[in-house]
Design a protein around this motif. Structure first.
Motif, PDB file in Angstrom:
ATOM      1  N   GLN A  64       0.835  -1.208   0.000  1.00 39.08           N
ATOM      2  CA  GLN A  64       0.000   0.000   0.000  1.00 39.08           C
ATOM      3  C   GLN A  64       0.864   1.250   0.000  1.00 39.08           C
ATOM      4  O   GLN A  64       0.560   2.234  -0.659  1.00 39.08           O
TER       5      GLN A  64
ATOM      6  N   ILE B 269       2.043   1.812  -3.538  1.00 42.43           N
ATOM      7  CA  ILE B 269       0.988   2.327  -4.422  1.00 42.43           C
ATOM      8  C   ILE B 269       0.791   3.823  -4.161  1.00 42.43           C
ATOM      9  O   ILE B 269       0.712   4.635  -5.086  1.00 42.43           O
ATOM     10  N   LEU B 270       0.761   4.152  -2.885  1.00 43.27           N
ATOM     11  CA  LEU B 270       0.560   5.549  -2.504  1.00 43.27           C
ATOM     12  C   LEU B 270       1.721   6.411  -2.984  1.00 43.27           C
ATOM     13  O   LEU B 270       1.533   7.522  -3.471  1.00 43.27           O
TER      14      LEU B 270
ATOM     15  N   ALA C 167       3.728   5.833  -5.550  1.00 45.54           N
ATOM     16  CA  ALA C 167       3.658   5.976  -7.005  1.00 45.54           C
ATOM     17  C   ALA C 167       2.636   7.043  -7.373  1.00 45.54           C
ATOM     18  O   ALA C 167       2.848   7.844  -8.291  1.00 45.54           O
ATOM     19  N   ALA C 168       1.526   7.068  -6.646  1.00 44.11           N
ATOM     20  CA  ALA C 168       0.496   8.073  -6.912  1.00 44.11           C
ATOM     21  C   ALA C 168       1.005   9.460  -6.560  1.00 44.11           C
ATOM     22  O   ALA C 168       0.795  10.419  -7.306  1.00 44.11           O
TER      23      ALA C 168
ATOM     24  N   PHE D 246       0.946  -2.311 -10.913  1.00 49.20           N
ATOM     25  CA  PHE D 246       1.025  -3.332  -9.881  1.00 49.20           C
ATOM     26  C   PHE D 246       0.203  -4.530 -10.317  1.00 49.20           C
ATOM     27  O   PHE D 246      -0.921  -4.373 -10.782  1.00 49.20           O
TER      28      PHE D 246
END
Lengths: 413, 425
Positions: free
Chosen positions: B294, B297-298, B300-301, B311
């Motif tokens: 998580q 992902i965060l 990358a955002a 992913f």
């Protein structure tokens, strides 16, 4: 004195995305979960749209023009009705043909483009107007934005587009001591009248109707009428705005919501001095009391009544910016499939699924999502967006080269 | 020659590289005429059994009245696994257990003796319990089978190995695929550490998968260097010829592994950002999952690279082959990697690799770009270079494939056989 009550129902379903894996990028260009979308449309049709339309139609037949209803349909919910539930579309047509139903204008795909892309916003609204006219033969005069998103600036844009009335949330943080039960005008362009949602009475039905822990449960027509009568006499309108799916879907038939709605018109007409009205009628009839200043965007969603359900965390912002970076390119695209996908991908629901606010409105968000986490929603959306932007680039490249070829041919001739 | 081997997982049911390594090793041993009885906690039934006989530990019935088992169970108690700390139990859950006054030790022991107990076969909440139970079964299996040496893989099976040695007197080899320091950094679980240390001390020979791991065994566990031998892992030759995906849609850079601290996923994300600043047409993939997913992902955002950074979640089998066939650069930025078998699999599929100097595999590879895991600049540079300079990538593809085809399990297993023989003579 005669006062007015305005019931407006929002009808919307997104085109939900299928599980689109990384491996699909560049290989498979169909992004939507046909089975799931059909399943939900059929379910909502059976539980909500069909029975509730019947109920409203019988009320209108009984009370004629004394009962007035307002609807707003997104273009994409109408598309899904055409595909999966044509009888629902027919039944809405029947309702509108009674002449006691007003249909509002909005964006085609329940998009958030009013926030940052004026051109795209205007294109979406024009497309929606066409669609509404095609299906129902009416030209909407009054505007409602996606999720009731409103600010002074957005209001001014809507006024420029020729609308005289717009709906907005009667948010506490904007109104302060003021009441939502009056007609207001836009702070930049006073020609645009603003109707504000009475969130207390609206949410009494939408959220609290079946909430047994609430001290006022159960909500009866008697109680509702008492609440209406308690509103000070000088206050002119009560705006009850809500999702149409409240009936039978969010509030199941077992809660008694249909019985409540079947008896509400009679109770209002006989026991209060409120009369049913639609936004356009109100705009003609009422004088505004003042301008309403909304420098920051507000909406009707979540406790905060702002945009944080769709934007604000890193996932949402990345997805949103990446999507709208394509705006200029999309102006050159003339491929129907690509334009369709572009519309569908703008639907606010995709961003709602990426929301990470679990505290105040977590339950609400969980109810509406089919992803196991906002992270999965983001990954899936970005995979789709990656493929989509590749398709757009390829399309534009091909278009450019055929144009060059044609020019060459002409020169040779 | 016959080996009683204790493992924890076996393809296709794997959570990490251990299963893959065991599979290759047993195949290699079979080629060297060594028989293997491979014990796993839970056989699912669809394992490849052409080269090994898999004994499902859940199938063995234990007669608790049997004196030897009782005797052994006393030793388990003596091994201090029963302390009030159970790994993989969340803090809250643990506090709850303590607050409700339940004696964790009692529960622990009670469950171990419950006759209907089943191995879950996955690393889970009652891991220690399973380890202890597995050890109990280890000695039972040992008395029921005929073999020459005992070979135990990683700490989960060490207790079983030690038990088997003590009931039969046969020599024990423990195989260090990873140490507690690799898994947890400096915040080690002391119970796990103790089991590892005890296993290595009781063993006749300790096999480590790299010199890096050998050093850790000697320096941090105080094991006698004389009995610690390095046998590098290898890779199975690919039977499939995977067609290379044409690169018309831009280059693809891949990370494949558990998304945990040990694997250094954040360095991969940061390097991706740097590379994308220069060439926005490259794509990055993080395949795998783990406790940092998580966060990644965060991140990358936040870096706004979500449309170029993908992913996939956990991948297996064909999906991995497919991913490699699309990949142009494979990156393994591990902070601490005892060996790291995945770069070899990538090279086998004609993919050039960038690996961290802190990995055991960097000891055996010549045709790989090696960087310090923390050096994001060097990492981005390597990725960019392999994406853009064809001569470089062609070179690595050609010689990398050649190199990796000579890192065979047959050879590694031969070394292991020599270790067995040295113990029998």
């Amino acid at each position: 004195m005669n006062r007015s009550i305005c019931f407006y129902f929002q009808v919307h379903q997104p085109f939900r995305l299928r599980t689109y894996r990384f491996f699909d990028i560049g290989r498979n260009h169909y992004y939507f979960d046909e089975y799931y979308n059909k399943l939900i449309m059929r379910r909502v049709a059976e539980k909500c749209y069909l029975p509730m339309n019947d109920l409203l139609l019988s009320q209108i037949e009984k009370y004629k023009s004394k009962v007035k209803i307002t609807f707003s349909f997104t273009g994409i919910v109408l598309e899904q009705m055409e595909m999966y539930a044509p009888e629902v579309l027919e039944s809405f047509k029947k309702l509108i043909a009674t002449g006691n139903v007003e249909v509002l204008s909005e964006t085609y795909s329940h998009a958030l483009c009013s926030i940052n892309k004026r051109d795209e916003f205007e294109r979406q609204v024009a497309l929606h107007r066409e669609t509404i006219e095609k299906h129902f033969g009416v030209k909407p005069k009054c505007f409602r934005n996606t999720e009731l998103i409103y600010s002074d600036e957005i209001g001014a844009t809507v006024a420029d587009m020729g609308y005289k009335v717009m709906l907005a949330e009667g948010a506490k943080h904007v109104l302060g001591w003021k009441s939502p039960n009056f007609m207001y005008v836009n702070a930049i362009n006073p020609k645009l009248k603003i109707l504000l949602r009475n969130f207390r009475l609206s949410d009494d039905i939408t959220f609290r109707f079946s909430q047994q822990s609430w001290s006022e449960w159960p909500v009866t027509t008697e109680k509702f009428v008492t609440w209406l009568n308690r509103i000070p006499d000088n206050e002119e309108i009560v705006n009850i705005f809500m999702d149409y799916e409240t009936f039978g879907e969010h509030q199941a038939v077992s809660t008694g919501i249909f019985d409540f709605m079947a008896h509400l018109p009679e109770a209002i007409l006989t026991q209060t001095n409120f009369k049913f009205a639609t936004p356009s009628e109100l705009a003609k009839k009422l004088q505004p009391v003042s301008a309403i200043h909304v420098p920051n965007k507000m909406s009707w969603s979540d406790e905060e009544r702002d945009l944080t359900a769709w934007l604000g965390n890193a996932l949402q912002d990345d997805a949103f910016d990446t999507l709208y970076k394509l705006t200029e390119k999309m102006k050159l695209v003339d491929d129907e499939d690509l334009i369709r996908d572009w519309n569908y991908l703008q639907t606010s629901d995709h961003f709602y699924y990426m929301c990470t606010k679990w505290l105040s409105d977590g339950e609400m968000h969980k109810y509406f999502t089919h992803y196991s986490s906002p992270y999965n929603a983001y990954i899936n959306y970005m995979n789709v967006l990656s493929d989509f932007s590749e398709c757009v680039d390829l399309h534009l490249k091909t278009k450019e080269s055929t144009k060059l070829k044609n020019n060459l041919k002409k020169q040779k001739k | 020659m016959k080996v009683l081997m204790f493992g924890w997982e076996f393809p296709p049911h794997i959570t990490g590289g251990l299963g893959t390594a065991c599979f290759g090793m047993t195949k290699g041993l079979a080629k060297n005429n060594v028989d293997v009885i491979f014990v796993v906690p839970k056989a699912f039934g669809d394992e490849d059994q052409s080269n090994v006989r898999i004994v499902n530990a859940s199938d063995i019935t234990i007669n608790l009245d049997h004196e030897k088992d009782r005797m052994y169970w006393n030793r388990v108690q003596y091994m201090e696994i029963g302390s009030n700390i159970i790994p993989y139990v969340g803090v809250e859950e643990f506090t709850q257990m303590v607050e409700t006054g339940s004696n964790v030790y009692e529960n622990f022991r009670g469950n171990v003796f419950a006759p209907s107990y089943e191995f879950s076969g996955r690393y889970g909440a009652n891991l220690m319990e399973e380890v202890a139970r597995y050890a109990l079964i280890g000695s039972a299996i040992a008395t029921q089978n005929d073999f020459d040496v005992i070979h135990a893989h990683d700490w989960l099976t060490y207790s079983a190995g030690v038990a088997a040695k003590e009931t039969t007197g046969k020599p024990l080899i423990v195989h260090m695929h990873a140490t507690e320091f690799d898994r947890s950094g400096e915040n080690i679980n002391t119970d796990v550490f103790a089991i590892e240390k005890n296993g290595m001390e009781k063993a006749d020979v300790v096999i480590t998968v790299s010199n890096l791991t050998r050093q850790i065994a000697i320096e941090r566990y105080g094991i006698d260097p004389q009995k610690v031998v390095t046998v590098h892992n290898a890779v199975e030759p690919s039977e499939k010829t995977v067609l290379k995906h044409d690169g018309s849609k831009g280059k693809l850079v891949t990370f494949l592994g558990r998304v945990t601290y040990q694997k250094g996923p954040e360095y991969f994300v940061e390097a991706a950002y740097k590379v994308l600043q220069r060439d926005p047409n490259i794509r990055f993939v993080m395949a795998g999952t783990g406790d940092l997913i998580q966060k990644m992902i965060l991140r990358a955002a936040q870096l706004r690279i979500g449309n170029r950074f993908h992913f996939t979640g956990f991948l297996q089998g064909n999906d991995i082959d497919q991913l490699f066939s699309m990949t142009d650069v494979f990156v393994m930025p591990s902070i601490s990697e005892p060996f790291g078998i995945v770069p070899l699999e990538a090279m086998r599929s004609n993919v050039p690799v960038v690996i961290s100097k802190q990995s055991g595999v960097s000891e055996v590879l010549k045709h790989a770009l090696k960087v310090d895991f923390w050096d994001i600049n060097a990492l981005s540079d390597a990725i960019y270079g392999l994406c853009h300079y064809k001569a470089l990538s062609d070179f690595f593809i050609k010689y990398g494939k050649e190199e990796v085809e000579n890192i065979k399990w047959e050879h590694a297993s031969y070394k292991i056989k020599k270790v067995y023989e040295s113990l029998l003579s």
